[in-house]
Design a protein around this motif. Sequence first.
Motif, PDB file in Angstrom:
ATOM      1  N   THR A  18      33.080  26.416  47.287  1.00  0.00           N
ATOM      2  CA  THR A  18      34.363  27.055  47.582  1.00  0.00           C
ATOM      3  C   THR A  18      34.672  28.152  46.563  1.00  0.00           C
ATOM      4  O   THR A  18      35.136  29.238  46.928  1.00  0.00           O
TER       5      THR A  18
ATOM      6  N   LEU B 213      32.488  31.178  47.261  1.00  0.00           N
ATOM      7  CA  LEU B 213      32.963  31.917  48.440  1.00  0.00           C
ATOM      8  C   LEU B 213      34.234  32.698  48.117  1.00  0.00           C
ATOM      9  O   LEU B 213      34.397  33.842  48.560  1.00  0.00           O
ATOM     10  N   PHE B 214      35.121  32.102  47.324  1.00  0.00           N
ATOM     11  CA  PHE B 214      36.351  32.804  46.967  1.00  0.00           C
ATOM     12  C   PHE B 214      36.036  34.018  46.102  1.00  0.00           C
ATOM     13  O   PHE B 214      36.570  35.115  46.312  1.00  0.00           O
TER      14      PHE B 214
ATOM     15  N   SER C 296      34.695  36.693  48.177  1.00  0.00           N
ATOM     16  CA  SER C 296      35.740  37.278  49.025  1.00  0.00           C
ATOM     17  C   SER C 296      36.606  38.247  48.240  1.00  0.00           C
ATOM     18  O   SER C 296      36.933  39.352  48.704  1.00  0.00           O
ATOM     19  N   VAL C 297      36.996  37.850  47.008  1.00  0.00           N
ATOM     20  CA  VAL C 297      37.817  38.725  46.163  1.00  0.00           C
ATOM     21  C   VAL C 297      37.051  39.997  45.819  1.00  0.00           C
ATOM     22  O   VAL C 297      37.592  41.110  45.859  1.00  0.00           O
TER      23      VAL C 297
ATOM     24  N   LEU D 221      34.588  41.448  47.504  1.00  0.00           N
ATOM     25  CA  LEU D 221      34.466  42.315  48.682  1.00  0.00           C
ATOM     26  C   LEU D 221      35.797  42.964  49.044  1.00  0.00           C
ATOM     27  O   LEU D 221      35.833  44.140  49.442  1.00  0.00           O
ATOM     28  N   LEU D 222      36.905  42.207  48.890  1.00  0.00           N
ATOM     29  CA  LEU D 222      38.222  42.776  49.181  1.00  0.00           C
ATOM     30  C   LEU D 222      38.545  43.904  48.206  1.00  0.00           C
ATOM     31  O   LEU D 222      39.042  44.971  48.606  1.00  0.00           O
TER      32      LEU D 222
ATOM     33  N   TYR E   4      36.550  46.900  49.088  1.00  0.00           N
ATOM     34  CA  TYR E   4      37.033  47.540  50.314  1.00  0.00           C
ATOM     35  C   TYR E   4      38.294  48.373  50.051  1.00  0.00           C
ATOM     36  O   TYR E   4      38.399  49.530  50.482  1.00  0.00           O
TER      37      TYR E   4
ATOM     38  N   MET F  58      45.588  36.814  46.157  1.00  0.00           N
ATOM     39  CA  MET F  58      44.493  35.917  46.506  1.00  0.00           C
ATOM     40  C   MET F  58      44.242  34.889  45.405  1.00  0.00           C
ATOM     41  O   MET F  58      43.924  33.731  45.675  1.00  0.00           O
TER      42      MET F  58
END
Length: 463
Positions: free
Chosen positions: A29, A32-33, A36-37, A39-40, A43, A166
């Motif tokens: 987890t 993955l977090f 995600s952070v 990639l965000l 972006y 996040m």
Amino acid sequence: MSSVIRKAKSHLLSFRLVAGYFLLFFLSTTTLFGLSVFLLDRYVTDMERQRVMEKVNFYQSLQSDNGFAKLVTELRRQHKTNRLGNVYIHLTDRDGKTIWQTIPEQLDELPSSLFSLPLTIKSGQWKNVDLPIFNDLDIYAYTLPGGQILNIGRTTERQEFLVESMRDMFAIVLLGIVLFGMAGGAFMAHQVLRPVRQLTKTVKKVSSGDMTSRVPIHKPKGEFDELAELVNAMLQRIETLMVAMRDALDNVGHDLRTPLARMKARIEQAVIEDTSPQRQRETLLDCAEEIERIDKLISMLMDIAEAETGQMRLNVESFPVADLLHDIAGLYDLIAEERGIELIVESEEVMLSADRQRMAQAIGNLTDNALKYTPEGGVVTLKASTSSDTIVLTVQDTGPGIPEKERKRIFDKLYRLDKSRSTKGLGLGLSLVRAVIIAHDGKIVVTEAPEGGSIFKVKLPSL
């Protein structure tokens, strides 16, 4: 203290499963977090830089078409809009002197000295400027045709806000992961190890003497249930063997006590009395006969034990069944003739693959029993036939027969019908027959003949 340690050790596997499950879940987890952070952030950064590049292209085109003065005029005209939009602009001449500067409204609280110095950024590159507040500056440097340097960028408010949001959300999720992960791990470990606990509980009961205890089987069946079935089958086998051993010991004790007591009495009598050498010789011969009987009893018990445990060594060969039956009939012809019994052989031309000596021993025991309980004038028939992939050897007599309730027990070791207790024998013949047949992957059944008497059928796999 020792009891606490033992209890901790008994739950060590459960703890390892829970810890392993939780650690795996937590690490996956968190990974993955973090991804995600990352990639965000990438972006949003790319999106904000694209907006900055749109302004750079606009100012570049404006300066190329209308000159440098028009660019400065446009920067002044958009000053308020850029401040409110958090756009940073710093225009310098080729010597680094400030021509125009727009500082985002969010940065008004900072000292102006932070923005008075020119930023040394190579043309066409991005640089992140760290500020002593929540926001930073992401600036792109571009050199105009006249040598002037245009530094333009945006504050990182949007990235910081999304990342912090996040992170806060992850802190809440992480707390839930810790609670539910540990609860889920404990539940899964409890469910996974339940069959092991039940198996341990059953083994403890069996160790304490409760041979009837069995491991519960659950539906639907899993790998542990298959193991439980094997353990139950093993326990059933052990229980059967222990019961049989107890019964065998009781019967052996009964059958050995009498000849041993008889030998002892005869020896004591021969020692006490002043008997003749002939009388002493007779006593020794009687003792030798009893010893031979005891030796035969023990040998047969060992043969049966070898067969039941799958240790009986078989010298398998292929031979005609008819030859085997005729050899057995020839062995018992004289006994049958003395008792006035007709011994008949009926056999098809069938080849049997088996240990000839052991098979002769088994069929011979059945024939001996048939002759023993068949009255004068009766008939004993030895027959061989085939049925599907099975060879059937039959020994049929015209004796009194065997009661139906006794048929299942006649193959037990040292078991004899009550009315046959007076008949000389060890009570192991049929047990040995069954053991030999089972060693050959066959089976034996006994039924009542229509005209009276018993029919023993030995079914063996054909070639």
